[in-house]
Design a protein around this motif. Sequence first.
Motif, PDB file in Angstrom:
ATOM      1  N   SER A   1       0.841  -1.203   0.000  1.00 19.10           N
ATOM      2  CA  SER A   1       0.000   0.000   0.000  1.00 19.10           C
ATOM      3  C   SER A   1       0.869   1.243   0.000  1.00 19.10           C
ATOM      4  CB  SER A   1      -0.918   0.020   1.234  1.00 19.10           C
ATOM      5  OG  SER A   1      -1.830  -1.038   1.217  1.00 19.10           O
ATOM      6  N   ARG A   2       0.357   2.302  -0.603  1.00 17.49           N
ATOM      7  CA  ARG A   2       1.034   3.597  -0.589  1.00 17.49           C
ATOM      8  C   ARG A   2       0.204   4.591   0.209  1.00 17.49           C
ATOM      9  NH1 ARG A   2       5.334   3.869  -4.037  1.00 17.49           N
ATOM     10  NH2 ARG A   2       5.442   2.223  -5.626  1.00 17.49           N
ATOM     11  N   TYR A   3       0.891   5.505   0.861  1.00 21.22           N
ATOM     12  CA  TYR A   3       0.194   6.503   1.666  1.00 21.22           C
ATOM     13  C   TYR A   3      -0.791   7.317   0.838  1.00 21.22           C
ATOM     14  CZ  TYR A   3       3.536   5.689   5.491  1.00 21.22           C
ATOM     15  OH  TYR A   3       4.266   5.122   6.505  1.00 21.22           O
ATOM     16  N   ASN A   4      -0.409   7.673  -0.394  1.00 15.64           N
ATOM     17  CA  ASN A   4      -1.293   8.529  -1.196  1.00 15.64           C
ATOM     18  C   ASN A   4      -2.557   7.802  -1.625  1.00 15.64           C
ATOM     19  OD1 ASN A   4       0.018   6.848  -2.982  1.00 15.64           O
ATOM     20  ND2 ASN A   4       0.782   8.473  -4.321  1.00 15.64           N
ATOM     21  N   ARG A   5      -2.480   6.489  -1.866  1.00  8.85           N
ATOM     22  CA  ARG A   5      -3.684   5.722  -2.209  1.00  8.85           C
ATOM     23  C   ARG A   5      -4.618   5.645  -1.006  1.00  8.85           C
ATOM     24  NH1 ARG A   5      -5.881   1.580  -5.538  1.00  8.85           N
ATOM     25  NH2 ARG A   5      -8.023   1.395  -4.772  1.00  8.85           N
ATOM     26  N   VAL A   6      -4.049   5.411   0.172  1.00 10.30           N
ATOM     27  CA  VAL A   6      -4.851   5.385   1.392  1.00 10.30           C
ATOM     28  C   VAL A   6      -5.493   6.744   1.630  1.00 10.30           C
ATOM     29  CG1 VAL A   6      -4.747   5.149   3.907  1.00 10.30           C
ATOM     30  CG2 VAL A   6      -3.515   3.532   2.450  1.00 10.30           C
ATOM     31  N   ALA A   7      -4.731   7.811   1.379  1.00  9.98           N
ATOM     32  CA  ALA A   7      -5.269   9.162   1.561  1.00  9.98           C
ATOM     33  C   ALA A   7      -6.468   9.404   0.655  1.00  9.98           C
ATOM     34  CB  ALA A   7      -4.183  10.196   1.273  1.00  9.98           C
ATOM     35  N   THR A   8      -6.367   9.003  -0.599  1.00  9.97           N
ATOM     36  CA  THR A   8      -7.464   9.198  -1.551  1.00  9.97           C
ATOM     37  C   THR A   8      -8.704   8.415  -1.137  1.00  9.97           C
ATOM     38  OG1 THR A   8      -5.889   9.544  -3.358  1.00  9.97           O
ATOM     39  CG2 THR A   8      -8.146   8.972  -3.961  1.00  9.97           C
ATOM     40  N   ASP A   9      -8.535   7.155  -0.785  1.00  8.43           N
ATOM     41  CA  ASP A   9      -9.675   6.306  -0.441  1.00  8.43           C
ATOM     42  C   ASP A   9     -10.320   6.699   0.878  1.00  8.43           C
ATOM     43  OD1 ASP A   9      -9.222   4.910  -2.752  1.00  8.43           O
ATOM     44  OD2 ASP A   9      -8.202   3.227  -1.798  1.00  8.43           O
ATOM     45  N   LEU A  10      -9.528   7.229   1.804  1.00  5.33           N
ATOM     46  CA  LEU A  10     -10.048   7.564   3.122  1.00  5.33           C
ATOM     47  C   LEU A  10     -10.483   9.016   3.237  1.00  5.33           C
ATOM     48  CD1 LEU A  10      -8.844   4.790   3.678  1.00  5.33           C
ATOM     49  CD2 LEU A  10      -7.989   5.658   5.853  1.00  5.33           C
ATOM     50  N   GLY A  11     -10.401   9.754   2.115  1.00  5.51           N
ATOM     51  CA  GLY A  11     -10.845  11.136   2.139  1.00  5.51           C
ATOM     52  C   GLY A  11      -9.919  12.074   2.888  1.00  5.51           C
ATOM     53  N   LEU A  12      -8.609  11.777   2.863  1.00  7.55           N
ATOM     54  CA  LEU A  12      -7.625  12.606   3.549  1.00  7.55           C
ATOM     55  C   LEU A  12      -6.777  13.356   2.527  1.00  7.55           C
ATOM     56  CD1 LEU A  12      -6.381   9.959   6.150  1.00  7.55           C
ATOM     57  CD2 LEU A  12      -8.017  11.802   6.570  1.00  7.55           C
ATOM     58  N   THR A  13      -6.304  14.515   2.911  1.00  5.17           N
ATOM     59  CA  THR A  13      -5.409  15.271   2.045  1.00  5.17           C
ATOM     60  C   THR A  13      -3.983  14.766   2.244  1.00  5.17           C
ATOM     61  OG1 THR A  13      -4.957  16.987   3.703  1.00  5.17           O
ATOM     62  CG2 THR A  13      -6.888  17.286   2.277  1.00  5.17           C
ATOM     63  N   PRO A  14      -3.107  14.956   1.247  1.00  3.66           N
ATOM     64  CA  PRO A  14      -1.701  14.563   1.431  1.00  3.66           C
ATOM     65  C   PRO A  14      -1.062  15.228   2.641  1.00  3.66           C
ATOM     66  CG  PRO A  14      -2.158  15.000  -0.876  1.00  3.66           C
ATOM     67  CD  PRO A  14      -3.382  15.423  -0.121  1.00  3.66           C
ATOM     68  N   GLU A  15      -1.479  16.464   2.928  1.00  4.81           N
ATOM     69  CA  GLU A  15      -0.929  17.170   4.088  1.00  4.81           C
ATOM     70  C   GLU A  15      -1.332  16.486   5.385  1.00  4.81           C
ATOM     71  OE1 GLU A  15      -2.584  18.610   1.597  1.00  4.81           O
ATOM     72  OE2 GLU A  15      -0.844  19.547   0.593  1.00  4.81           O
ATOM     73  N   GLN A  16      -2.595  16.042   5.471  1.00  8.36           N
ATOM     74  CA  GLN A  16      -3.050  15.337   6.668  1.00  8.36           C
ATOM     75  C   GLN A  16      -2.306  14.028   6.859  1.00  8.36           C
ATOM     76  OE1 GLN A  16      -7.258  15.301   5.558  1.00  8.36           O
ATOM     77  NE2 GLN A  16      -7.745  16.568   7.353  1.00  8.36           N
ATOM     78  N   VAL A  17      -2.071  13.318   5.765  1.00 11.74           N
ATOM     79  CA  VAL A  17      -1.341  12.056   5.849  1.00 11.74           C
ATOM     80  C   VAL A  17       0.096  12.298   6.276  1.00 11.74           C
ATOM     81  CG1 VAL A  17      -0.465  10.118   4.505  1.00 11.74           C
ATOM     82  CG2 VAL A  17      -2.806  10.883   4.183  1.00 11.74           C
ATOM     83  N   GLN A  18       0.739  13.284   5.670  1.00 14.89           N
ATOM     84  CA  GLN A  18       2.135  13.576   6.001  1.00 14.89           C
ATOM     85  C   GLN A  18       2.283  13.966   7.465  1.00 14.89           C
ATOM     86  OE1 GLN A  18       4.751  13.608   3.364  1.00 14.89           O
ATOM     87  NE2 GLN A  18       5.944  13.363   5.226  1.00 14.89           N
ATOM     88  N   LYS A  19       1.298  14.670   7.983  1.00 17.32           N
ATOM     89  CA  LYS A  19       1.382  15.164   9.361  1.00 17.32           C
ATOM     90  C   LYS A  19       0.988  14.117  10.389  1.00 17.32           C
ATOM     91  CE  LYS A  19      -0.385  18.849  12.375  1.00 17.32           C
ATOM     92  NZ  LYS A  19      -1.279  20.045  12.460  1.00 17.32           N
TER      93      LYS A  19
END
Length: 255
Positions: free
Chosen positions: A61-79
């Motif tokens: 899994s990649r963080y950006n794919r999880v972010a897209t599916d879970l409705g999160l922004t890349p900034e939220q994931v990075q933080k």
Amino acid sequence: MKKFITRLLLVLSIALPVASIASEEVSLEKANIDLRNQQSLQRGAKYFVNYCMGCHSLSMSRYNRVATDLGLTPEQVQKNLIFTRTDGELSKVGELMKNGMTPKYGNEAFGNAPPDLSLEGRLRGADWIYSFLKAFYKDPTRPLGVNNTVFANVGMPHVLWELQGMQELQHAEAAEGEHAAANAHAEPKLVLATPGKISLAEYDRVVLDITNFLVYVSEPGKLHRQAVGIWVVLFLLVFIVVAYFLKKEYWKDVH
């Protein structure tokens, strides 16, 4: 012929006990997960990163794919979700969800390297994961001080013990009262000996969220596949009708 029969009996004598052990089933609790519940998936991702990802990776899994599916922004994931480092720098949003534990260190610390959990949801199923995370109990005989009724002699610590507390395995013969003899053949049950930071109902939700997230991670495109599959089936049903009348039209003059 006699030698063949002897060898066959030997093989059966070895295989039958193994088959009987493999066929033993553990009673599992039902996990009513909902892959459409983004809030549950977000909480599950948070708990997984905070409590599980120190040992277990999600290398598919990649963080950006999880972010897209879970409705999160890349900034939220990075933080909020990225704590691993690559060459001294925090991992990027586009990188795979790996941790820094090497197989060598995992073998030294736990006896076996912690497995990657990318496909655990498909391999074990939601009910197994949910039941497993609720089945830890205190066992001084084990190297890490805990055991598990779903996965006997498990080689991992109870990482959620601060939330759940610590359970003990109570055997029927330890029960007190006039009904103790009647329950002598009852299966052992887990009893909460030391309460955790949250209630049992809240812990159930935590475990359910983690289970929901792991099932999602094991097949991120499941909901999309199911939605497309319905339209494919409908198309085939319509096509069958069209093909039937087309066949009749082509063959109407053939006697």
